[in-house]
Scaffold this motif. Structure first.
Motif, short mmCIF file in Angstrom:
data_model
loop_
_atom_site.label_atom_id
_atom_site.label_comp_id
_atom_site.label_asym_id
_atom_site.label_seq_id
_atom_site.Cartn_x
_atom_site.Cartn_y
_atom_site.Cartn_z
N TYR A 7 0.92 -1.22 -0.05
CA TYR A 7 -0.02 -0.06 -0.08
C TYR A 7 0.91 1.42 -0.07
CZ TYR A 7 -3.66 3.39 1.64
OH TYR A 7 -4.49 4.23 1.79
N GLN A 8 1.86 1.07 0.97
CA GLN A 8 2.85 2.31 1.13
C GLN A 8 3.79 2.59 -0.33
OE1 GLN A 8 2.57 4.52 3.50
NE2 GLN A 8 3.86 5.84 2.78
N GLN A 9 4.07 1.44 -0.82
CA GLN A 9 4.85 1.63 -2.09
C GLN A 9 4.01 2.25 -3.18
OE1 GLN A 9 6.18 -2.31 -2.68
NE2 GLN A 9 8.12 -2.06 -1.47
N GLN A 44 2.67 6.84 -6.83
CA GLN A 44 1.81 7.64 -7.39
C GLN A 44 2.21 9.10 -7.04
OE1 GLN A 44 -2.14 8.12 -5.72
NE2 GLN A 44 -3.05 8.34 -7.84
N GLN A 45 2.71 9.19 -5.79
CA GLN A 45 2.86 10.76 -5.41
C GLN A 45 4.21 11.18 -6.12
OE1 GLN A 45 2.67 10.66 -1.23
NE2 GLN A 45 0.74 11.54 -1.24
N SER A 46 5.34 10.34 -6.46
CA SER A 46 6.52 10.67 -7.01
C SER A 46 6.12 11.03 -8.56
CB SER A 46 7.45 9.34 -7.08
OG SER A 46 8.43 9.69 -7.66
N THR A 61 -7.30 0.07 -10.77
CA THR A 61 -6.79 0.63 -11.85
C THR A 61 -5.26 1.28 -11.41
OG1 THR A 61 -8.71 1.03 -12.80
CG2 THR A 61 -6.74 2.50 -13.72
N THR A 62 -5.25 2.28 -10.19
CA THR A 62 -4.19 2.61 -9.61
C THR A 62 -3.12 1.48 -9.12
OG1 THR A 62 -5.79 4.26 -8.96
CG2 THR A 62 -3.52 4.27 -7.67
N ARG A 63 -3.67 0.48 -8.49
CA ARG A 63 -3.00 -0.39 -8.21
C ARG A 63 -1.95 -1.15 -9.37
NH1 ARG A 63 -2.40 -3.28 -3.55
NH2 ARG A 63 -4.43 -2.69 -2.78
#
Length: 66
Positions: A15-17, A22-24, A53-55
């Motif tokens: 989850y954190q990765q 995404q934020q990077s 989709t995000t995953r």
């Protein structure tokens, strides 16, 4: 460490990765477009779950870099 603790730690790490990737990517895009850095702090999972989709986009793949 029990199996449940290991699986919970693995899910939390994944989850954190995904969130960090995404934020990077958002930060890089914001810098290229000249937008404020605050844009990169966007994170909006629904009920703590990451959209599939995000995953898929930001999750780790099984391909290795050489």
């Amino acid at each position: 460490m029990s199996i449940q603790e290991k699986s919970r730690a693995l899910m939390a790490r994944q989850y954190q990765q995904v969130k960090n990737r995404q934020q990077s990517m958002l930060m890089r895009s914001a810098q290229e477009l000249g937008l404020p850095e605050e844009v990169s702090h966007y994170w909006n999972p629904i009920q703590g779950k990451i959209d599939q989709t995000t995953r898929t986009i930001y999750g780790s793949s099984h391909a290795a870099m050489s």
